[in-house]
Design an enzyme around this catalytic site. Structure first.
Site, PDB file in Angstrom:
ATOM      1  N   GLU A 170       0.827  -1.206   0.000  1.00 12.74           N
ATOM      2  CA  GLU A 170       0.000   0.000   0.000  1.00 12.74           C
ATOM      3  C   GLU A 170       0.864   1.262   0.000  1.00 12.74           C
ATOM      4  O   GLU A 170       0.466   2.298  -0.518  1.00 12.74           O
ATOM      5  CB  GLU A 170      -0.927  -0.024   1.233  1.00 12.74           C
ATOM      6  CG  GLU A 170      -2.163   0.821   1.062  1.00 12.74           C
ATOM      7  CD  GLU A 170      -3.146   0.649   2.210  1.00 12.74           C
ATOM      8  OE1 GLU A 170      -2.985  -0.267   3.041  1.00 12.74           O
ATOM      9  OE2 GLU A 170      -4.080   1.455   2.289  1.00 12.74           O
ATOM     10  N   HIS A 197       8.720 -26.781   1.684  1.00 10.08           N
ATOM     11  CA  HIS A 197       8.149 -27.957   1.034  1.00 10.08           C
ATOM     12  C   HIS A 197       7.146 -27.572  -0.050  1.00 10.08           C
ATOM     13  O   HIS A 197       6.369 -28.408  -0.487  1.00 10.08           O
ATOM     14  CB  HIS A 197       7.498 -28.864   2.089  1.00 10.08           C
ATOM     15  CG  HIS A 197       8.487 -29.301   3.119  1.00 10.08           C
ATOM     16  ND1 HIS A 197       9.142 -30.503   3.058  1.00 10.08           N
ATOM     17  CD2 HIS A 197       8.974 -28.656   4.209  1.00 10.08           C
ATOM     18  CE1 HIS A 197       9.979 -30.591   4.086  1.00 10.08           C
ATOM     19  NE2 HIS A 197       9.893 -29.478   4.796  1.00 10.08           N
ATOM     20  N   LYS A 257     -12.949   1.727  -1.638  1.00  9.86           N
ATOM     21  CA  LYS A 257     -13.830   2.029  -0.499  1.00  9.86           C
ATOM     22  C   LYS A 257     -14.982   2.936  -0.948  1.00  9.86           C
ATOM     23  O   LYS A 257     -16.141   2.713  -0.592  1.00  9.86           O
ATOM     24  CB  LYS A 257     -13.018   2.687   0.628  1.00  9.86           C
ATOM     25  CG  LYS A 257     -12.067   1.708   1.300  1.00  9.86           C
ATOM     26  CD  LYS A 257     -11.091   2.378   2.241  1.00  9.86           C
ATOM     27  CE  LYS A 257     -11.644   2.665   3.591  1.00  9.86           C
ATOM     28  NZ  LYS A 257     -10.600   2.931   4.606  1.00  9.86           N
TER      29      LYS A 257
HETATM   30  O1  PA5 Z   1      -3.728   1.655   5.648  1.00  9.57           O
HETATM   31  C1  PA5 Z   1      -4.812   2.036   5.256  1.00  9.57           C
HETATM   32  O2  PA5 Z   1      -5.022   3.210   4.941  1.00  9.57           O
HETATM   33  C2  PA5 Z   1      -5.988   1.086   5.141  1.00  9.57           C
HETATM   34  O3  PA5 Z   1      -5.606  -0.224   5.231  1.00  9.57           O
HETATM   35  C3  PA5 Z   1      -6.969   1.388   6.247  1.00  9.57           C
HETATM   36  O4  PA5 Z   1      -6.345   1.166   7.475  1.00  9.57           O
HETATM   37  C4  PA5 Z   1      -8.208   0.521   6.124  1.00  9.57           C
HETATM   38  O5  PA5 Z   1      -8.825   0.750   4.890  1.00  9.57           O
HETATM   39  C5  PA5 Z   1      -9.181   0.815   7.237  1.00  9.57           C
HETATM   40  O6  PA5 Z   1      -9.517   2.155   7.249  1.00  9.57           O
HETATM   41  P1  PA5 Z   1     -10.194   2.810   8.506  1.00  9.57           P
HETATM   42  O7  PA5 Z   1      -9.241   2.708   9.639  1.00  9.57           O
HETATM   43  O8  PA5 Z   1     -10.480   4.214   8.112  1.00  9.57           O
HETATM   44  O9  PA5 Z   1     -11.449   2.022   8.785  1.00  9.57           O
END
Ligand code: PA5
Length: 425
Positions: A269, A290, A401
């Site tokens: 990410e 394995h 999202k």
């Molecule tokens: O790292 C990130 O930005 C995402 O993985 C968020 O943590 C994830 O989408 C969850 O978002 P939120 O904490 O707003 O619910």
């Protein structure tokens, strides 16, 4: 261990001279990172998290649920994986922390059916307070508590931002809440309330985790030769430049399996931008010797394997065998065996001219786990600087999202237009 990636004719590999040149860029990147930290800039503030995290505040918030035997975390991505990694590594009972991140209905139902809710604390985490999976699962969990006659408002801790639907719900029901840290994307927030509530409820040494993180922070220095975190980041970057577009993380400890999941999010990410970024792969030693190892040693030359292991661990002796063919196991233990597997596998890659990186921690305790998490975050920030990508944004994740919310609400947006177009074809 930088040697294995430099060794012989590893392909992809890194020449020592390349690394020396890269060290000048590491010094420049370090200066930029320190400047961002000093100004508290968005994202760079992640590396100041330890100063902003107050263990006492977390202990106070969880005090009403400290008698819980288990915890259910309702959160996803950066709001779940830090806590999952920490509790899997350090909790006495690995089943005492359950994470409800996915919205697979059968999984949710089966998970709730298997829990004694009266003995289970609820940990709801969402930085934005708007994530569909988290809010939906929270409503389902809440109803399950009500159905079983358990007052969920007495069993809950909420960690969220200043505004949003989750904050509104928490205020409406007067729930204990903890803030998410300012300027810190979810995937960098393991060492804050976001990742520390379940460990605190389960009696894990959160002060030790923070102290370990501080040790890694103190070890940051303007040269890859002086900083373990930067050594790892610089090598990963140099290997990607040389063609290692896949980074397979292979811990030799069951308790670090979720670390691979956490790392995968952090790397993918943060660094998967502008046509760049190593694809993180997840493996587990010795199990995946394995299976996946065949590919890592003899497949496309597009990979580096990152080995992770604790130097010390509690051991189990192997009983004396009563067959001559097994006599090589006599007097040994499982720890000796897994270490031998580790040594052999690490060596097998450079022997086939493949790169390998080693990350060792002292042992699986709070300090070492805190140090590992912080060091990998710092390594990731360094790679982002070297690669010149926007480490702290996640537009592709946000796209999904937004699209999900719009679809569920029946709204027409740029995202749903793309979905409509695909369906039309
Ligand atoms: O790292 C990130 O930005 C995402 O993985 C968020 O943590 C994830 O989408 C969850 O978002 P939120 O904490 O707003 O619910």
């Amino acid at each position: 261990d930088i040697g294995a990636a430099l060794a012989s004719a590893a392909d992809p590999g890194v020449e020592r001279a390349t690394l020396d040149d890269l060290d000048e860029q590491v010094a420049v990147a370090h200066e930029r990172i320190e400047q961002g930290r000093n100004k508290g800039e968005f994202g760079y503030a992640s590396l100041n998290l330890l100063e902003a995290t107050d263990a006492e505040t977390i202990h106070d918030a969880v005090a009403p649920v400290a008698d819980a035997e288990s915890v259910i975390t309702v959160g996803i991505g950066g709001s779940a994986l830090g806590a999952k990694t920490i509790t899997e590594a350090l909790a006495e009972d690995p089943g005492s922390h359950v994470v409800l991140d996915n919205v697979d209905p059968e999984h949710v139902r089966r998970t709730l059916d298997g829990l004694s809710l009266a003995d289970t604390a609820i940990n709801v985490v969402s930085r934005s307070g708007t994530t569909a999976e988290t809010l939906a699962n929270f409503l389902v969990v809440r109803e399950a508590y009500e159905d079983r006659g358990v007052d969920w408002t007495e069993r809950i801790v909420v960690t969220t931002g200043e505004s949003g639907p989750l904050r509104a719900l928490a205020d409406q029901h007067d729930l204990p809440t903890l803030p998410v840290p300012e300027g810190v994307p979810g995937r960098f927030s393991a060492l804050s309330a976001v990742g520390l509530v379940p460990p605190a409820i389960l009696g894990i040494d959160i002060e030790g985790l923070l102290a370990g993180g501080q040790q890694a922070a103190d070890d940051l220095a303007p040269s890859l030769y002086d900083s373990p975190a930067y050594a790892y980041g610089a090598m990963a970057y140099a290997l990607e430049e040389a063609g290692a577009t896949v980074n397979a993380v292979m811990p030799y400890a069951e308790r670090l399996e979720s670390f691979g999941e956490w790392f995968a999010q952090l790397w993918a990410e943060s660094l998967g931008k502008d046509g760049r970024g190593q694809t993180p792969a997840r493996a587990l030693g010795a199990t995946d010797q394995h299976s996946q190892l065949q590919l890592y040693r003899a497949g496309h030359r597009d990979k580096v394997v990152t080995f992770v292991r604790p130097r010390e661990r509690a051991d189990v002796s192997i009983p004396d065998p009563d067959h001559e063919d097994l006599s090589y196991l006599a007097g040994t233990d499982l720890g000796g065996l897994i270490d031998a597997e580790y040594e052999a596998t690490v060596a097998s890659l450079p022997a086939a001219d493949r790169p390998a990186l080693e990350v060792e921690i002292d042992r699986l305790d709070a300090e070492s786990v805190g140090e590992l998490l912080y060091a990998m975050e710092a390594a990731c920030v360094l790679v982002g600087e070297l690669a010149d990508v926007e480490t702290f944004t996640q537009p592709a994740v946000e796209w999904g999202k937004n699209a999900t919310r719009a679809l569920i609400r029946g709204e027409a947006t740029d995202e749903t237009a793309v979905i409509d177009e695909r369906e039309r074809l």
